[in-house]
Design an enzyme around this catalytic site. Structure first.
Site, PDB file in Angstrom:
ATOM      1  N   ARG A  98       1.019  -0.889  -0.167  1.00 24.05           N
ATOM      2  CA  ARG A  98       0.228   0.181  -0.452  1.00 24.05           C
ATOM      3  C   ARG A  98       0.769   1.328   0.309  1.00 24.05           C
ATOM      4  O   ARG A  98       0.479   2.443   0.768  1.00 24.05           O
ATOM      5  CB  ARG A  98      -0.646  -0.391   1.078  1.00 24.05           C
ATOM      6  CG  ARG A  98      -1.828  -1.031   1.333  1.00 24.05           C
ATOM      7  CD  ARG A  98      -3.206  -0.345   0.681  1.00 24.05           C
ATOM      8  NE  ARG A  98      -4.588  -1.974   0.671  1.00 24.05           N
ATOM      9  CZ  ARG A  98      -5.166  -2.067   0.290  1.00 24.05           C
ATOM     10  NH1 ARG A  98      -6.028  -0.579   0.895  1.00 24.05           N
ATOM     11  NH2 ARG A  98      -6.135  -3.035   0.403  1.00 24.05           N
ATOM     12  N   ARG A 152      -3.901   6.063  -0.098  1.00 24.12           N
ATOM     13  CA  ARG A 152      -4.060   7.505   0.434  1.00 24.12           C
ATOM     14  C   ARG A 152      -2.725   7.902   1.747  1.00 24.12           C
ATOM     15  O   ARG A 152      -3.465   9.217   2.179  1.00 24.12           O
ATOM     16  CB  ARG A 152      -4.848   7.151   1.821  1.00 24.12           C
ATOM     17  CG  ARG A 152      -6.864   6.874   0.684  1.00 24.12           C
ATOM     18  CD  ARG A 152      -7.771   6.432   2.145  1.00 24.12           C
ATOM     19  NE  ARG A 152      -7.426   4.670   1.894  1.00 24.12           N
ATOM     20  CZ  ARG A 152      -7.901   3.883   3.569  1.00 24.12           C
ATOM     21  NH1 ARG A 152      -9.052   4.566   3.520  1.00 24.12           N
ATOM     22  NH2 ARG A 152      -7.488   2.817   3.545  1.00 24.12           N
ATOM     23  N   ARG A 172      -7.972  11.409  -5.967  1.00 27.92           N
ATOM     24  CA  ARG A 172      -8.861  10.124  -5.773  1.00 27.92           C
ATOM     25  C   ARG A 172     -10.254  11.425  -5.898  1.00 27.92           C
ATOM     26  O   ARG A 172     -11.173  11.190  -5.753  1.00 27.92           O
ATOM     27  CB  ARG A 172      -8.540   9.365  -4.643  1.00 27.92           C
ATOM     28  CG  ARG A 172      -7.866   8.425  -5.004  1.00 27.92           C
ATOM     29  CD  ARG A 172      -9.284   7.340  -5.256  1.00 27.92           C
ATOM     30  NE  ARG A 172     -10.157   6.904  -3.997  1.00 27.92           N
ATOM     31  CZ  ARG A 172     -11.700   7.138  -4.153  1.00 27.92           C
ATOM     32  NH1 ARG A 172     -11.719   7.983  -4.894  1.00 27.92           N
ATOM     33  NH2 ARG A 172     -11.994   6.862  -3.285  1.00 27.92           N
ATOM     34  N   ASP A 181      -6.952  -3.193  -7.092  1.00 26.24           N
ATOM     35  CA  ASP A 181      -7.555  -4.094  -6.102  1.00 26.24           C
ATOM     36  C   ASP A 181      -7.532  -5.404  -6.338  1.00 26.24           C
ATOM     37  O   ASP A 181      -7.822  -5.736  -7.615  1.00 26.24           O
ATOM     38  CB  ASP A 181      -8.719  -3.236  -5.450  1.00 26.24           C
ATOM     39  CG  ASP A 181      -8.902  -3.585  -4.212  1.00 26.24           C
ATOM     40  OD1 ASP A 181      -8.441  -3.104  -3.773  1.00 26.24           O
ATOM     41  OD2 ASP A 181     -10.045  -4.757  -3.702  1.00 26.24           O
ATOM     42  N   TYR A 215     -14.016 -11.956   0.504  1.00 26.87           N
ATOM     43  CA  TYR A 215     -15.650 -10.592   0.356  1.00 26.87           C
ATOM     44  C   TYR A 215     -16.681 -11.665  -0.117  1.00 26.87           C
ATOM     45  O   TYR A 215     -17.843 -11.033   0.306  1.00 26.87           O
ATOM     46  CB  TYR A 215     -14.574  -9.925  -0.554  1.00 26.87           C
ATOM     47  CG  TYR A 215     -13.610  -8.877   0.398  1.00 26.87           C
ATOM     48  CD1 TYR A 215     -13.649  -8.578   0.668  1.00 26.87           C
ATOM     49  CD2 TYR A 215     -12.367  -9.055   0.103  1.00 26.87           C
ATOM     50  CE1 TYR A 215     -12.773  -7.305   1.847  1.00 26.87           C
ATOM     51  CE2 TYR A 215     -11.296  -8.851   0.602  1.00 26.87           C
ATOM     52  CZ  TYR A 215     -11.547  -7.751   1.780  1.00 26.87           C
ATOM     53  OH  TYR A 215     -10.978  -7.024   2.609  1.00 26.87           O
TER      54      TYR A 215
HETATM   55  O1  1CP Z   1       0.302   0.516  -3.139  1.00 35.64           O
HETATM   56  C1  1CP Z   1      -1.005  -0.396  -3.037  1.00 35.64           C
HETATM   57  O2  1CP Z   1      -0.617  -0.999  -2.852  1.00 35.64           O
HETATM   58  C2  1CP Z   1      -2.395   0.600  -3.364  1.00 35.64           C
HETATM   59  C3  1CP Z   1      -3.055  -0.440  -4.453  1.00 35.64           C
HETATM   60  C4  1CP Z   1      -3.758  -2.039  -3.538  1.00 35.64           C
HETATM   61  C5  1CP Z   1      -3.583  -3.176  -3.286  1.00 35.64           C
HETATM   62  C6  1CP Z   1      -1.697  -3.765  -3.368  1.00 35.64           C
HETATM   63  C7  1CP Z   1      -5.155  -1.558  -3.245  1.00 35.64           C
HETATM   64  C8  1CP Z   1      -6.110  -0.118  -3.458  1.00 35.64           C
HETATM   65  N1  1CP Z   1      -5.688  -1.879  -2.637  1.00 35.64           N
HETATM   66  C9  1CP Z   1      -4.990  -3.167  -2.712  1.00 35.64           C
HETATM   67  C10 1CP Z   1      -5.192  -4.313  -2.739  1.00 35.64           C
HETATM   68  C11 1CP Z   1      -6.194  -5.321  -1.371  1.00 35.64           C
HETATM   69  N2  1CP Z   1      -7.887  -4.685  -1.208  1.00 35.64           N
HETATM   70  C12 1CP Z   1      -6.345  -6.164  -0.195  1.00 35.64           C
HETATM   71  C13 1CP Z   1      -4.672  -6.347   0.164  1.00 35.64           C
HETATM   72  C14 1CP Z   1      -3.908  -6.025   0.335  1.00 35.64           C
HETATM   73  C15 1CP Z   1      -4.184  -5.798   2.583  1.00 35.64           C
HETATM   74  O3  1CP Z   1      -4.366  -6.394   2.625  1.00 35.64           O
HETATM   75  O4  1CP Z   1      -3.575  -4.578   2.500  1.00 35.64           O
HETATM   76  C16 1CP Z   1      -7.054  -5.873   0.941  1.00 35.64           C
HETATM   77  C17 1CP Z   1      -7.574  -6.792   2.157  1.00 35.64           C
HETATM   78  C18 1CP Z   1      -8.205  -5.468  -0.157  1.00 35.64           C
HETATM   79  C19 1CP Z   1      -9.770  -5.037  -0.056  1.00 35.64           C
HETATM   80  C20 1CP Z   1      -9.699  -3.095   0.450  1.00 35.64           C
HETATM   81  N3  1CP Z   1      -9.882  -2.905  -0.776  1.00 35.64           N
HETATM   82  C21 1CP Z   1     -10.349  -2.740   1.586  1.00 35.64           C
HETATM   83  C22 1CP Z   1      -9.686  -3.757   2.832  1.00 35.64           C
HETATM   84  C23 1CP Z   1     -11.125  -3.654   3.234  1.00 35.64           C
HETATM   85  C24 1CP Z   1     -11.311  -4.469   4.407  1.00 35.64           C
HETATM   86  O5  1CP Z   1     -11.777  -6.022   4.927  1.00 35.64           O
HETATM   87  O6  1CP Z   1     -10.761  -4.347   5.635  1.00 35.64           O
HETATM   88  C25 1CP Z   1     -10.091  -1.697   1.628  1.00 35.64           C
HETATM   89  C26 1CP Z   1     -10.624  -1.089   1.763  1.00 35.64           C
HETATM   90  C27 1CP Z   1      -9.730  -1.450  -0.367  1.00 35.64           C
HETATM   91  C28 1CP Z   1     -10.081  -0.464  -0.880  1.00 35.64           C
HETATM   92  C29 1CP Z   1      -8.701  -0.028  -1.755  1.00 35.64           C
HETATM   93  N4  1CP Z   1      -8.076  -0.277  -2.127  1.00 35.64           N
HETATM   94  C30 1CP Z   1      -7.037   0.495  -2.938  1.00 35.64           C
HETATM   95  C31 1CP Z   1      -7.400   1.564  -1.836  1.00 35.64           C
HETATM   96  C32 1CP Z   1      -6.154   2.635  -2.045  1.00 35.64           C
HETATM   97  C33 1CP Z   1      -8.375   1.524  -1.412  1.00 35.64           C
HETATM   98  C34 1CP Z   1      -8.499   2.445  -0.131  1.00 35.64           C
HETATM   99  C35 1CP Z   1      -9.316   3.651  -0.865  1.00 35.64           C
HETATM  100  C36 1CP Z   1      -9.925   4.697  -1.237  1.00 35.64           C
HETATM  101  O7  1CP Z   1      -8.217   5.258  -2.272  1.00 35.64           O
HETATM  102  O8  1CP Z   1     -11.195   5.261  -2.213  1.00 35.64           O
END
Ligand code: 1CP
Length: 330
Positions: free
Chosen positions: A10, A14, A23, A59, A134
């Site tokens: 990540r 953000r 965003r 994602d 999910y």
């Molecule tokens: O640099 C990076 O790594 C960002 C790219 C990225 C990646 C690798 C995003 C963008 N999502 C992910 C993978 C991801 N998504 C995982 C595996 C990694 C981890 O464990 O952190 C998981 C579990 C998700 C699911 C997900 N998507 C969540 C978690 C929800 C939960 O169950 O707690 C969330 C909040 C998202 C939304 C998301 N995806 C990515 C971002 C930057 C965001 C935040 C929202 C946004 O910017 O609007």
């Protein structure tokens, strides 16, 4: 490289003001589906932090949509699935992913980044258990009880789900490697919910097939989960080249649990990056001291927290490069 490589899960997203600016103009799924925007979000942390790898901005739920899943990513919540998968019929209705048809925009982003990023690009996918969490829960969950209930109550349907997701994720990762990804990471963020026995019975076969299916490609394969201290040996057995470790188990102990055949990635607690620099410096130095030599990629134990000051991450990269070189060659 002549020092310990470092990148951050990540690292895009953000914590970066330039990502927040992007965003304001675009939804997250729009960024994922537009190669120029995905490439821009991928490169932002490379420019600012000096990390040794880019990770594709996407994602884990992105490839589910062409499999017939109606999903949204809700700000402040995460992925939300309109019709959860709760029966054998629901499992059978999932369409196998054909990456070139289902996610051409991801492959276009990978091709562009592989040519221009200037650092290796890491491709990634969600692992079957974590994707299933999910799909079955319908959204984020604390204890994944519906997922586990389905797994225990309907083992045949569960195995079919793992198989179906596993085949699609394998195709997805192979397509990213063919498009130029230099390494791939399988995110099994929530698999630490399972005991070793249940991991071996309900998850390991599908994950093993993914790593076997990537073995002929010349790309390092990373397997990551959170809270997986009790599973590290089982995860190494699944056949990756690198196992990701969170902050709960020190790397020397993790190395003992996985055995020497895999490298380790990790494992600074992301919350430490909210502490004063002196604290970050001493904990990062300790991690380097306990890491296998060679065979260590420095990372956090999970994703960068949104409230992290990016300048701390930049200093951390410089520290790892300096201390890593001393450790390996000093
Ligand atoms: O640099 C990076 O790594 C960002 C790219 C990225 C990646 C690798 C995003 C963008 N999502 C992910 C993978 C991801 N998504 C995982 C595996 C990694 C981890 O464990 O952190 C998981 C579990 C998700 C699911 C997900 N998507 C969540 C978690 C929800 C939960 O169950 O707690 C969330 C909040 C998202 C939304 C998301 N995806 C990515 C971002 C930057 C965001 C935040 C929202 C946004 O910017 O609007």
């Amino acid at each position: 490289m002549d020092t310990t490589p470092v990148w951050f899960m990540r690292q895009a997203g953000r914590s970066l003001p330039e990502y927040r600016a992007l965003r304001e103009r675009h939804g997250i799924l729009d960024i994922c589906r537009t190669p120029e925007l995905a490439a821009e979000a991928t490169l932002q942390p490379v420019r600012r932090l000096g990390v040794d790898a880019a990770i594709l901005f996407s994602d884990i739920v992105v490839p589910l949509e062409p499999m017939g899943v109606d999903l949204a990513i809700v700000p402040g919540v995460g992925p939300v699935i309109e019709s959860p998968v709760r029966s054998r019929r629901d499992v059978d209705a999932l369409k196998p992913l054909v990456p070139e048809e289902g996610v051409p925009y991801v492959l276009e982003a990978v091709r562009g980044l592989a040519a221009t990023a200037g650092v290796p690009l890491i491709g990634f996918g969600g692992a079957p258990f974590t994707l299933a969490s999910y799909l079955v829960e319908g959204g984020p969950s604390k204890n994944h009880s519906k997922t586990k209930a389905f797994m225990y109550a309907e083992p045949a349907a569960w195995h079919r789900l793992m198989e179906r997701l596993g085949e699609s994720v394998l195709a997805y990762l192979r397509a990213q490697a063919a498009a130029g990804a230099a390494a791939v990471q399988l995110f099994d963020s929530w698999v630490g919910e399972l005991s070793s026995e249940d991991f071996r019975r309900y998850v390991l076969p599908s994950v093993g097939r993914i790593f076997d299916g990537l073995a002929d490609l010349d790309v390092p394969r990373i397997y990551f989960g959170v809270g997986t201290g009790e599973l590290l040996g089982d995860m190494a057995e699944a056949g990756p080249d690198v196992v990701g470790v969170d902050w709960r188990v020190p790397l020397d102990e993790a190395h003992r649990r996985t055995g020497p055949q895999v490298a380790l990635q990790g494992n600074l607690d992301p919350a430490l990056c909210l502490a004063p620099w002196k604290v970050v410096e001493s904990r990062a130095t300790e991690i380097l001291a306990r890491a296998p030599k060679p065979g260590h990629i420095f990372n956090l134990g999970h994703g960068v927290l949104p409230e992290t000051d990016p300048s701390i991450l930049h200093r951390l990269v410089e520290l790892v490069h300096m201390r890593g070189a001393e450790k390996l060659y000093g």
